[in-house]
Motif scaffolding. Structure first.
Motif, mmCIF file in Angstrom:
data_model
loop_
_atom_site.group_PDB
_atom_site.id
_atom_site.type_symbol
_atom_site.label_atom_id
_atom_site.label_comp_id
_atom_site.label_asym_id
_atom_site.label_seq_id
_atom_site.Cartn_x
_atom_site.Cartn_y
_atom_site.Cartn_z
ATOM 1 N N ASP A 379 17.346 -5.679 1.796
ATOM 2 C CA ASP A 379 18.232 -5.020 0.825
ATOM 3 C C ASP A 379 17.578 -4.735 -0.530
ATOM 4 O O ASP A 379 18.281 -4.536 -1.525
ATOM 5 C CB ASP A 379 19.513 -5.833 0.610
ATOM 6 N N VAL A 380 16.255 -4.692 -0.582
ATOM 7 C CA VAL A 380 15.562 -4.317 -1.815
ATOM 8 C C VAL A 380 14.946 -2.938 -1.582
ATOM 9 O O VAL A 380 14.022 -2.805 -0.778
ATOM 10 C CB VAL A 380 14.479 -5.333 -2.207
ATOM 11 N N PRO A 381 15.421 -1.904 -2.271
ATOM 12 C CA PRO A 381 14.958 -0.542 -1.969
ATOM 13 C C PRO A 381 13.531 -0.275 -2.452
ATOM 14 O O PRO A 381 13.105 -0.765 -3.509
ATOM 15 C CB PRO A 381 15.952 0.346 -2.750
ATOM 16 N N ASN A 382 12.813 0.509 -1.675
ATOM 17 C CA ASN A 382 11.533 1.097 -2.100
ATOM 18 C C ASN A 382 10.565 0.084 -2.693
ATOM 19 O O ASN A 382 9.920 0.341 -3.705
ATOM 20 C CB ASN A 382 11.788 2.210 -3.130
ATOM 21 N N MET A 383 10.471 -1.070 -2.064
ATOM 22 C CA MET A 383 9.553 -2.094 -2.552
ATOM 23 C C MET A 383 8.871 -2.782 -1.379
ATOM 24 O O MET A 383 9.542 -3.182 -0.423
ATOM 25 C CB MET A 383 10.285 -3.151 -3.377
ATOM 26 N N ALA A 384 7.560 -2.900 -1.466
ATOM 27 C CA ALA A 384 6.784 -3.588 -0.435
ATOM 28 C C ALA A 384 5.954 -4.679 -1.079
ATOM 29 O O ALA A 384 5.639 -4.619 -2.269
ATOM 30 C CB ALA A 384 5.884 -2.594 0.299
ATOM 31 N N TRP A 385 5.601 -5.674 -0.297
ATOM 32 C CA TRP A 385 4.690 -6.712 -0.763
ATOM 33 C C TRP A 385 3.652 -6.949 0.320
ATOM 34 O O TRP A 385 3.832 -6.548 1.472
ATOM 35 C CB TRP A 385 5.437 -7.991 -1.122
ATOM 36 N N CYS A 386 2.577 -7.592 -0.051
ATOM 37 C CA CYS A 386 1.488 -7.822 0.898
ATOM 38 C C CYS A 386 1.238 -9.309 1.010
ATOM 39 O O CYS A 386 1.012 -9.993 0.004
ATOM 40 C CB CYS A 386 0.225 -7.108 0.418
ATOM 41 N N ILE A 387 1.282 -9.804 2.225
ATOM 42 C CA ILE A 387 0.990 -11.214 2.484
ATOM 43 C C ILE A 387 0.055 -11.294 3.682
ATOM 44 O O ILE A 387 0.295 -10.655 4.710
ATOM 45 C CB ILE A 387 2.290 -12.024 2.728
ATOM 46 N N GLY A 388 -1.027 -12.036 3.546
ATOM 47 C CA GLY A 388 -2.030 -12.085 4.601
ATOM 48 C C GLY A 388 -1.754 -13.180 5.611
ATOM 49 O O GLY A 388 -0.699 -13.817 5.621
ATOM 50 N N TYR A 389 -2.731 -13.393 6.471
ATOM 51 C CA TYR A 389 -2.621 -14.412 7.520
ATOM 52 C C TYR A 389 -3.062 -15.784 7.008
ATOM 53 O O TYR A 389 -3.890 -15.885 6.100
ATOM 54 C CB TYR A 389 -3.493 -14.032 8.717
ATOM 55 N N THR A 390 -2.522 -16.818 7.630
ATOM 56 C CA THR A 390 -2.997 -18.174 7.361
ATOM 57 C C THR A 390 -4.133 -18.565 8.298
ATOM 58 O O THR A 390 -4.862 -19.515 8.023
ATOM 59 C CB THR A 390 -1.857 -19.198 7.536
ATOM 60 N N ASN A 391 -4.284 -17.832 9.392
ATOM 61 C CA ASN A 391 -5.255 -18.220 10.417
ATOM 62 C C ASN A 391 -6.320 -17.151 10.666
ATOM 63 O O ASN A 391 -7.038 -17.209 11.661
ATOM 64 C CB ASN A 391 -4.534 -18.534 11.739
ATOM 65 N N ALA A 392 -6.415 -16.185 9.780
ATOM 66 C CA ALA A 392 -7.412 -15.121 9.913
ATOM 67 C C ALA A 392 -7.594 -14.486 8.531
ATOM 68 O O ALA A 392 -6.919 -14.851 7.572
ATOM 69 C CB ALA A 392 -6.956 -14.076 10.937
ATOM 70 N N SER A 393 -8.481 -13.514 8.447
ATOM 71 C CA SER A 393 -8.752 -12.880 7.164
ATOM 72 C C SER A 393 -7.518 -12.170 6.607
ATOM 73 O O SER A 393 -6.766 -11.517 7.340
ATOM 74 C CB SER A 393 -9.882 -11.851 7.319
ATOM 75 N N TRP A 394 -7.356 -12.299 5.309
ATOM 76 C CA TRP A 394 -6.239 -11.678 4.599
ATOM 77 C C TRP A 394 -6.160 -10.186 4.884
ATOM 78 O O TRP A 394 -5.084 -9.628 5.116
ATOM 79 C CB TRP A 394 -6.431 -11.922 3.096
ATOM 80 N N THR A 395 -7.284 -9.513 4.903
ATOM 81 C CA THR A 395 -7.303 -8.051 4.966
ATOM 82 C C THR A 395 -6.839 -7.517 6.317
ATOM 83 O O THR A 395 -6.396 -6.368 6.401
ATOM 84 C CB THR A 395 -8.718 -7.527 4.651
ATOM 85 N N LEU A 396 -6.920 -8.308 7.366
ATOM 86 C CA LEU A 396 -6.476 -7.822 8.669
ATOM 87 C C LEU A 396 -5.010 -7.410 8.619
ATOM 88 O O LEU A 396 -4.621 -6.380 9.159
ATOM 89 C CB LEU A 396 -6.692 -8.901 9.745
ATOM 90 N N ARG A 397 -4.179 -8.228 7.944
ATOM 91 C CA ARG A 397 -2.782 -7.811 7.814
ATOM 92 C C ARG A 397 -2.574 -6.907 6.607
ATOM 93 O O ARG A 397 -1.713 -6.030 6.627
ATOM 94 C CB ARG A 397 -1.834 -9.007 7.739
#
Length: 503
Positions: A379-397
């Motif tokens: 329910d939060v419009p037009n907003m994204a966030w980025c969270i990486g993996y705990t078991n692999a490289s952050w950038t993969l996600r």
């Protein structure tokens, strides 16, 4: 509408790996959209600019950590922090992203207005002035921890210590540790990379841990990687090595989780082989938990093990009783004399960089909202966030997230939508931790991040393979609400100073 606000179609918070990756993917798919990157610090890099302690490096291979569209050209398979920051700076310059960055710009709040379908970001600049930014869409590339407040446990008597006490998150550039007796409190990734670097010039370094951590050694320069790079063109070689390293990471994690007894035996066996004969491995290198209950730490080229063998470093497993003027007294009665104490005691989790969030004048807590497809908030419009993996490289996600945002923006533009948000409604949803680790920084703040559900599309998974499948066959309309702002109140943004610049 505030005429003094600078307008961009997309506002990206953070000029680290996540923010730069988002900028590239959004522009790649939506070249008509203007974007601005708001960076609190004075340099590109995020984490890799903040942390400047000796030995700072990645704790995963650089080919999966680097940006997929910008090949890593140095020989290392595991990279130093300074080299990563330089790489990100070069990537931003190469792709024109650096021209869109506003440095020294600390975002303090983000306010959504449904009358115009725009966000207003309030910022504080490095010279102390306030400035507003407005945009249709906001992307948070702010990481997952507090840049201002690391975790500092209460250590009795620490204020009585006559030497220096430093936390790795705020390492003084002028600090000289040469010839000093150093005690590093902690046994996580920071301590394991810090100890070998300090031992190069320190008189002696002790890593003081309450309990052991799983450690595996990796070569700084991988011969197989070098062989691949010799026979294939640069970009193809980068992609092949990236896929190979990602597959190794996924398969090794799967093995450790499905066969923990074998995993414990394997780590113990390799540790015994790396340490001097007769060393008490079961006291200092045998964790009480299974592999990957906490993130596994990386030792480079056996450096920590070799230093223990040479006597230049040691591991002590005990609890601090108190600190006095000249060192640390342990519960066992043992004393560690020190000239320098390093509190490598960890991070504090923080959602969305601590930015205050409001929708139509009502402040909302991101930690009360479920995460949708690992990148939008309920329910939060037009907003994204980025969270990486705990078991692999952050950038993969992070790269999958950037692609998903770019796809969503293209979908909205093609249909004339000005807002979009995921909606759970009255559907019951059980909550589970967003980070699936037993690490101290997670257990200390189990509700510091937005919530994960237990079934898709509200489930934050740490499974790269399943995420690849989901992103490939994603149904963008699933559990989503789309709409348009009233025509009379839709904003007519002014061209800002970079409009029309090559990006």
């Amino acid at each position: 509408m505030d005429d003094q606000a600078e307008y961009s179609d997309v506002l990206i918070i953070g000029a680290g790996i996540s923010g730069l990756g988002a900028a590239y993917r959004i522009h790649e798919r939506n070249p008509h959209l203007e974007y601005t990157i708001l960076e609190r610090r004075e340099r590109i890099g995020g984490t890799w600019d903040l942390f400047r302690y000796p030995g700072i490096r990645s704790d995963s291979d650089i080919f999966t950590l680097s940006l997929p569209f910008e090949p890593w050209t140095r020989p290392e398979n595991v990279a130093d922090g300074g080299d990563i920051r330089d790489y990100l700076t070069d990537a931003a310059r190469h792709h024109g992203m650096d021209r869109h960055i506003r440095f020294g710009t600390h975002v303090t709040s983000a306010e959504w207005d449904s009358g115009t379908d725009t966000w207003t970001l309030r910022t504080q600049t490095s010279d102390g002035s306030a400035k507003l930014y407005r945009g249709r869409f906001v992307f948070f590339g702010t990481g997952y921890y507090d840049y201002d407040q690391p975790y500092r446990p209460e250590i009795p008597g620490l204020e009585d210590f006559g030497g220096e006490v430093v936390h790795p998150q705020f390492w003084p550039e002028s600090l000289d540790h040469a010839g000093k007796r150093v005690v590093v409190i902690g046994s996580g990734a920071t301590a394991i990379s810090l100890v070998p670097a300090l031992a190069k010039t320190a008189a002696h370094v002790t890593m003081l841990q309450r309990s052991p951590t799983y450690m595996m050694s990796m070569a700084r320069v991988d011969p197989m990687v070098q062989a691949i790079r010799k026979v294939l063109p640069r970009r193809l070689a980068h992609n092949v090595v990236r896929a190979r390293n990602a597959a190794f990471s996924v398969l090794s994690y799967f093995m450790f989780r499905k066969a923990p007894k074998f995993g414990r035996w394997l780590v113990r066996n390799r540790t015994i082989a790396a340490l001097p004969k007769g060393y008490d491995v079961d006291v200092h290198f045998k964790p009480r938990y299974d592999p990957w209950d906490q993130r596994m730490c990386l030792v480079l080229d056996h450096d920590l093990f070799d230093l223990i063998g040479d006597g230049r470093a040691e591991v002590v497993t005990d609890h601090v009783d108190h600190v006095d003027a000249t060192g640390i007294v342990l519960r066992s009665g043992t004393r560690l004399d020190a000239d320098l104490i390093v509190t490598a005691t960890g991070l504090q989790l923080q959602a969305l960089g601590g930015v205050t969030l409001a929708v139509d004048g009502e402040e909302i807590a991101p930690t009360d909202r479920f995460v949708y497809k690992e990148y939008l908030l309920e329910d939060v419009p037009n907003m994204a966030w980025c969270i990486g993996y705990t078991n692999a490289s952050w950038t993969l996600r992070a790269d999958m997230t950037a692609r998903a945002v770019a796809k969503l923006l293209a979908y909205m533009n093609s249909r004339g939508y000005t807002h979009a948000y995921p909606h759970l409604g009255a559907v019951p949803m059980q909550e589970k931790p967003t980070f699936d680790l037993e690490a101290g920084y997670v257990k200390r703040a189990p509700h510091a991040l937005p919530k994960s559900g237990v079934r898709r599309p509200w489930n934050v998974r740490h499974n790269y393979v399943l995420d690849l499948v989901d992103h490939r066959f994603d149904r963008i309309e699933e559990s989503m609400v789309f709409g348009r702002a009233p025509a009379q109140s839709a904003p007519k943004p002014p061209r800002n100073e970079i409009a029309g610049a090559p990006r």
